[in-house]
Structure formats: C-alpha cells, structure tokens
Design a protein around this motif. Structure first.
Motif, short mmCIF file in Angstrom:
data_model
loop_
_atom_site.label_atom_id
_atom_site.label_comp_id
_atom_site.label_asym_id
_atom_site.label_seq_id
_atom_site.Cartn_x
_atom_site.Cartn_y
_atom_site.Cartn_z
N PRO A 250 0.80 -1.23 0.00
CA PRO A 250 0.00 0.00 0.00
C PRO A 250 0.84 1.29 0.00
O PRO A 250 0.55 2.21 -0.76
CB PRO A 250 -0.82 -0.10 1.29
N ASN A 251 1.91 1.34 0.82
CA ASN A 251 2.69 2.58 0.89
C ASN A 251 3.45 2.86 -0.40
O ASN A 251 3.43 3.98 -0.91
CB ASN A 251 3.67 2.54 2.06
N GLY A 252 4.12 1.81 -0.91
CA GLY A 252 4.85 1.96 -2.17
C GLY A 252 3.90 2.32 -3.30
O GLY A 252 4.23 3.09 -4.20
N GLY A 253 2.69 1.74 -3.25
CA GLY A 253 1.68 2.01 -4.28
C GLY A 253 1.29 3.48 -4.28
O GLY A 253 1.19 4.10 -5.34
N ILE A 254 1.09 4.04 -3.09
CA ILE A 254 0.70 5.46 -2.99
C ILE A 254 1.81 6.34 -3.54
O ILE A 254 1.57 7.26 -4.34
CB ILE A 254 0.37 5.82 -1.52
N LEU A 255 3.04 6.02 -3.15
CA LEU A 255 4.19 6.81 -3.58
C LEU A 255 4.35 6.77 -5.10
O LEU A 255 4.53 7.80 -5.76
CB LEU A 255 5.45 6.23 -2.91
N THR A 256 4.22 5.55 -5.66
CA THR A 256 4.39 5.40 -7.11
C THR A 256 3.23 6.07 -7.86
O THR A 256 3.45 6.74 -8.88
CB THR A 256 4.47 3.91 -7.49
N PHE B 255 6.96 14.07 1.47
CA PHE B 255 7.44 15.45 1.55
C PHE B 255 8.79 15.57 2.25
O PHE B 255 9.35 16.64 2.31
CB PHE B 255 6.38 16.32 2.24
N THR B 256 9.30 14.46 2.82
CA THR B 256 10.61 14.58 3.45
C THR B 256 11.72 14.11 2.52
O THR B 256 12.80 14.65 2.53
CB THR B 256 10.68 13.80 4.79
N TRP B 257 11.45 13.08 1.69
CA TRP B 257 12.53 12.67 0.78
C TRP B 257 12.13 12.31 -0.64
O TRP B 257 12.98 12.27 -1.52
CB TRP B 257 13.38 11.54 1.39
N SER B 258 10.82 12.10 -0.92
CA SER B 258 10.47 11.68 -2.28
C SER B 258 10.50 12.86 -3.26
O SER B 258 10.23 14.00 -2.88
CB SER B 258 9.08 11.04 -2.26
N ALA B 259 10.83 12.55 -4.52
CA ALA B 259 10.93 13.61 -5.53
C ALA B 259 9.57 14.24 -5.80
O ALA B 259 9.47 15.46 -5.99
CB ALA B 259 11.49 13.03 -6.82
#
Ligand SMILES: Nc1nc2c(ncn2[C@@H]2O[C@H](COP(=O)(O)OP(=O)(O)OP(=O)(O)O)[C@@H](O)[C@H]2O)c(=O)[nH]1
Length: 370
Positions: free
Chosen positions: A84-90, A127-131
């Motif tokens: 779920p978390n990786g999915g949201i990020l992607t 918001f802390t490290w993702s592009a």
C-alpha cells in the motif's frame, strides 16, 4: 481577516494551502472544515480543491481535481508488485509527471477563487525525501503564494517523545520546502493544545515534562540515551519554532478556523517578502546558467560544423533543412488531466510489469465522461 475580503476589484492571487500530516491526523476532515467555512462566507468563497491521495476510499469534500480519476492505484500496486505505501508513492510519482497540466487548470481558475487547497496522503515521507513531494510543492509555489498547513493530531502528541518526533518531521519539511509554515494542532475538542505552545515557547518546560515522563531514566536513576538526545534536540528546535505560526483547531467543531485563516493571510505576506524574491533570484541565476550553457554548446557546434564542411563540401550541400518533412516525427501521445466539473477524464495505468520506467509507459485505459 475575512477570507472573502480578497475578492475585490484588484484581485489578489489565490493562496495555495498544502495540507501535510501523518496518517489519521485529520487532514481530510480539516480540508472539509475549511471548505465549509469558505462556503459560509458572505459572499461565499468556494475554494479550488485537489485530492492527491490515490488510496482514499471516501473524501468528505468535492474535489475539483482528483488523482483517483487519473491514476488507478490498485492497478499500480498490482503492476509494480507493491504494498500500500509503495503504491501510494508510485501513484503520486506517476501523477506528478502530469503536474504541469494540473497547474494549467488551477491557473485558469485563479481569477475566480481565493484559495486552492491540496489534500495529501498520510505518507509523510513523500514530503521529506520523495521527488514527487518536492516537485509538487515547488511547482505550486512558483505559480501561487503557497503555505504549508502541517496538521498534528494533538491528543496523540501529549507524550514529549511523540511531540518531538512530530516536530522533527515538521522541521525537515520546513527546511526542504522553505515555504511559510503553519502548525495546525487539530482535534482541540479532545485535547487543548496549550501544552504544546508552552513547550515550543519555553524549552525548559519541555525538558521538565521530559524528565517527569516515565521511561526517561534508567534503573540507576540516570537519564536514558533517548532522554539526553531529546534534551539536546529541544535546544536545536528552539530556533526552528521561531519560524512558525501555530494555531489550535477542531475540524470537528470548527473552533479556531478563523485564526487559521488569519495565519494564512500573514503567511501570504511572508511568501511575498521572503519566498518570492528568493525564487526570482534562483530563476534569474538558472536562466543565466542555462543561457551560458546554450551559448557554449552553440559555439562548439558551429566550430564543429565549420571543420566538417571544410573537410566534406559535398556532404555540406545535402545538409539542408527540408520544410516538407517538418513535424513528421512528432510523437504526441498526450494524456490529459482535466477539471472534473468541465468534461473528460482519462485514467492512466501502467503497461505490463517490468516495461514501465516513466509516464511514457502509461497508456490511457479508461475514459470517463463527467
Ligand atoms: N474529535 C475529533 N476528531 C477528528 C478531528 N479531525 C479529524 N478527526 C477524526 O480523525 C480521524 C482521521 O481523520 P481523517 O480526516 O481521515 O485523517 P487524514 O489525516 O486525512 O487521514 P489519512 O487520509 O489516513 O492520512 C477520523 O475519524 C476523523 O473523524 C477533530 O478535530 N476532532
């Protein structure tokens, strides 16, 4: 200040409010509360709302742009074999590749609205490290006065260690975005936020709370490593607190929402005085560097051409632009994001697993006519 006051003949740009906070802090409820507050103004000042949470099943407000119309989150999880978390990020990364279109739609409505509100997923690492987090905040802030509303679950922040951890997240977002920042202590109907303000204004009070909290001393009565670390951190954070505005609100009852908008108006001034000149300076510098690089490569290209032509005069004759062939190679496989209230929405899903590395790997798979 009355938020509707900005709808005068010399219309100010709308302020973008980016809500960020941990899962369950109450971001969506807060967005709905400020939405209904703005609707209740005289005259009503409906905001323009963007939902950027692809995994949410129900949003309590009507979003003008909804990431779920564009990116199919369950499909992204399946195709990329993600949780779920990786999915949201992607999903958010995919959406970000089309953020210029989103901004285009927002800018079109800028004359009609006073506020643009962004609701974001609870995965704070965006918001802390993702592009994608940085792309979104930079893109919005380069177009509109922007403020970050960092939503805190006040009842869950009464332990000094949890408070500190929340403040460290806020601190890293502030230093990454460099945008005007409002700490919004939410759920004050359950837990008033005065204790947090006291800890922020007087680090000795925080250290006293830390010392009296269980688990901060070892069996010999010495402060634990965590205790010493947090004591030192509280001194560091003292500087950070000076750059913040803090308000207490209850998204449930509406308490404190007017004070929140006062803080937003003060942040608009901060954006214009501090962020904007810095942004313009950075833009001018970038433009200068780009121009210098262009001139340099053009000079080198011209030199190379001169040498080539001198060596091969026949080849040089064939080296001519043919207007007949212009535009033949253009690949215009565009995927459009549109305003929900206007017409057409196209959903992007990835092509089969392993083949996708960018948005070019996405194909329009579903068309919804609203
Ligand atoms: N008592 C009280 N409950 C609140 C308040 N604001 C939100 N809640 C509750 O907190 C829970 C989480 O609220 P959401 O708005 O879904 O939180 P969120 O931050 O958007 O959550 P994610 O989408 O998971 O990141 C819900 O049960 C809300 O009803 C408030 O001011 N007071």
């Amino acid at each position: 200040m009355d938020p509707s006051a900005s709808s005068s003949s010399s219309k100010k740009k709308p302020v973008a409010i980016i809500t960020i906070g941990m899962a369950g802090a109450g971001k969506s409820t807060f967005v709905q509360r400020i939405n209904s507050y703005l609707h209740s103004q005289d005259p009503p000042a409906p905001p323009y709302i963007l939902n950027l949470d692809p995994a949410v099943t129900h949003v309590p407000f009507e979003a003008n742009i909804d990431i779920r119309d564009t990116v199919n989150y369950p499909e992204v999880m399946k195709q990329y074999n993600l949780g779920p978390n990786g999915g949201i990020l992607t999903a958010l990364n995919l959406f970000t590749t089309k953020f210029d279109q989103v901004l285009g739609l927002v800018e079109k409505r800028a004359e009609e609205v006073d506020y643009v509100i962004l609701d974001t997923p609870g995965q704070i690492e965006i918001f802390t490290w993702s592009a994608s987090g940085a792309i979104i905040t930079d893109a919005v802030a380069s177009s509109l006065p922007t403020v970050v509303a960092y939503i805190i679950d006040t009842p869950r922040t009464t332990a000094p260690a949890t408070f500190m951890s929340n403040m460290l997240y806020a601190c890293s977002i502030l230093y990454k975005t460099k945008l005007p920042f409002i700490l919004v202590f939410n759920k004050t109907d359950v837990q008033p936020h005065e204790f947090a303000l006291e800890w922020m204004h007087d680090f000795e009070l925080f250290q006293a709370a830390l010392a009296s909290h269980s688990g901060t001393h070892d069996s010999e009565g010495e402060p634990t490593y965590m205790n010493s670390l947090m004591n030192s951190m509280s001194l560091v954070l003292d500087e950070f607190y000076k750059h913040l505005k803090a308000v207490g609100v209850s998204s449930m009852t509406g308490d404190g929402i007017k004070e929140f908008f006062d803080a937003v108006e003060a942040s608009r001034e901060e954006y214009e005085k501090e962020y904007l000149p810095e942004l313009e300076r950075a833009r001018a510098q970038r433009e200068k560097t780009l121009q210098a690089a262009k001139e340099d490569s053009m000079n080198r290209l011209m030199k190379d051409l001169e040498i080539d032509r001198a060596k091969n005069p026949h080849g040089a004759l064939a080296d001519r632009w043919d207007p007949e062939n212009e535009g033949e190679d253009e690949d215009d496989g565009n995927i459009n994001i549109v305003d929900r209230s206007k017409s057409l929405v196209i959903v992007m899903t990835p092509t089969p697993a392993g083949q996708v590395s960018s948005v070019k790997g996405c194909v329009p798979s579903l068309i919804i006519v609203c």
